[in-house]
Design an enzyme around this catalytic site. Structure first.
Site, PDB file in Angstrom:
ATOM      1  CE  LYS A 204      -2.871  -3.992   2.093  1.00 17.03           C
ATOM      2  NZ  LYS A 204      -1.637  -3.628   2.472  1.00 17.03           N
ATOM      3  NE  ARG A 278       7.341  -2.538  -3.843  1.00 16.16           N
ATOM      4  CZ  ARG A 278       7.827  -2.587  -2.666  1.00 16.16           C
ATOM      5  NH1 ARG A 278       8.899  -2.768  -2.548  1.00 16.16           N
ATOM      6  NH2 ARG A 278       7.042  -1.840  -1.802  1.00 16.16           N
TER       7      ARG A 278
END
Length: 427
Positions: A204, A278
């Site tokens: 990020k 996920r």
């Protein structure tokens, strides 16, 4: 220092205030001016934020307050540095307010802990200790840590967390007030517990990483929801699964192009290490499915796409079981926690194809491409049984505020705990 008395009034402020003024203050009291007897909750929240920012330390709610009006005030007045400083109005259900407040403060404080002070193991400890403090005799805890995850086949949590020196953890908490070890599990909760998300090798930006201490908001929210249900008198067996890991970069971190083989045989190509939530939730959902509980709710700060779709005032719901989704949406409305249903169909599980595995964990596009929140939910649908019946996925778009605003203070919000508690009690 005495408490400031805060009243509600449907009368306008005195003439020397500007028309439409919502908050008037004297040396002894403050009055929030609302437009009708039920009260504009957002007006109350704005007034509470004004009192908080003006340096008021303690308040006593006096006069005629409905319970939801008091709760609206409490959510907005209770900032990180100002907690347990409200005296409830005497003519409403103070016990329900105290129960909500205890669960909210636990959830918010956990989300706001610095990543250095909250390892995956610490997260599991804090959640299990709080639930045990509410019902010690009814709680049993198991956990799998580090290499134990690999040995037991919990490969998503293992691979996401193996890059950190602080090992990943899968926590299973069994709340069983019946005392019967053979009692059916009526519901299972699954929470994403990424205690810090660097993005891994799909790193990020600094700006995007700054608030990633909140990426365990799903674990905090399902724990807060279970705790609130217990405080409200939950007498049914519920299991809680927390998928805890740090997503960091190191010589042992998982990499783009890796293929993960899950316990149910599903193979997943990693095309984005920043789509890690996920991957860990898949393990928790399989564990929840093994309980045969008729209700499974998972919660996660999963996708930026959900925030793009619904903003930060709403949480996003996804379900193949449309009747369940409608039912829990009704609970969220009754509990004054805004939520919205976004698309999920069986074909969403194929939205991230891979030439090397059954599926990829995302699309190799910024943000996962169009429909990213639905595609993430479709990925998760591969790991629940019974064609998704009884399963609800909550993408917590409203879980965290990087800075304060006119409605809420900075930090965790705990939005979702009341809805989850209601769903457990109604199950």
């Amino acid at each position: 220092m005495p408490n400031l008395s805060v009243l509600l009034s449907t009368q306008a402020a005195a003439d020397f205030y500007a028309p439409g003024t919502a908050l008037s203050i004297t040396a002894q009291s403050a009055t929030i001016h609302i437009t009708d007897a039920l009260g504009d909750l957002r007006t109350i929240q704005r007034a509470a934020r004004s009192l908080d920012s003006s340096g008021v330390l303690k308040v006593e709610l006096t006069g005629d307050w409905e319970i939801e009006q008091q709760w609206a005030f409490a959510k907005s007045f209770s900032s990180i540095k100002k907690q347990n400083t409200i005296t409830w109005c005497k003519n409403t259900d103070a016990q329900e307010l105290e129960n909500r407040y205890q669960a909210m403060i636990f959830t918010r404080n956990l989300v706001n802990v610095t990543p250095e002070d909250l390892s995956p193991s610490d997260l599991a400890d804090k959640c299990s200790q709080w639930i045990s403090s509410l019902a010690d005799d009814a709680v049993q805890v198991k956990r799998w840590t580090g290499e134990e995850l690999k040995q037991e086949g919990w490969m998503g949590i293992y691979h996401v967390g193996r890059g950190s020196v602080r090992p990943p953890v899968l926590l299973e908490l069994d709340y069983n007030p019946t005392g019967n070890p053979d009692a059916p599990v009526t519901a299972s909760l699954v929470g994403k517990g990424i205690t810090f998300d660097s993005g891994g090798y799909s790193i990020k930006s600094s700006e995007g990483m700054l608030s990633m201490k909140c990426d365990m908001g799903g674990a905090a929210t399902v724990t807060g929801g279970l705790g609130l249900a217990i405080l409200r008198g939950l007498n049914k067996r519920v299991k809680l699964f927390l998928c805890c890991a740090e997503n960091l970069i190191s010589g042992h971190a998982y990499k783009l192009g890796d293929v993960i083989t899950y316990k149910n045989g599903t193979t997943v190509e990693v095309v984005n290490t920043d789509a890690e939530g996920r991957l860990v939730l898949a393990d928790g959902l399989m564990a929840a499915t093994e309980t045969n509980s008729p209700l499974i709710i998972d919660a996660a700060t999963l996708t930026g796409a959900a925030q793009v779709a619904v903003g930060t005032d709403y949480n996003a719901f996804f379900a193949l079981d449309k009747a369940l989704c409608s039912q829990v949406l009704a609970y969220s409305e009754q509990e004054f926690e805004p939520s919205w249903s976004l698309p999920l169909e069986t074909w969403h599980k194929d939205a991230c194809p891979s030439p090397f595995a059954d599926t990829a964990n995302s699309r190799s596009q910024k943000g996962g491409g169009s429909g990213g929140a639905s595609n993430a939910a479709g990925f998760l649908s591969r790991f629940v049984g019974n064609e998704g019946k009884g399963w609800l996925h909550i993408d917590l778009a409203a879980a965290y505020n990087a800075s304060s605003n006119a409605i809420l203070p900075a930090g965790g919000t705990a939005q979702g705990i009341r809805t989850i508690a209601r769903a457990l009690l109604e199950q």
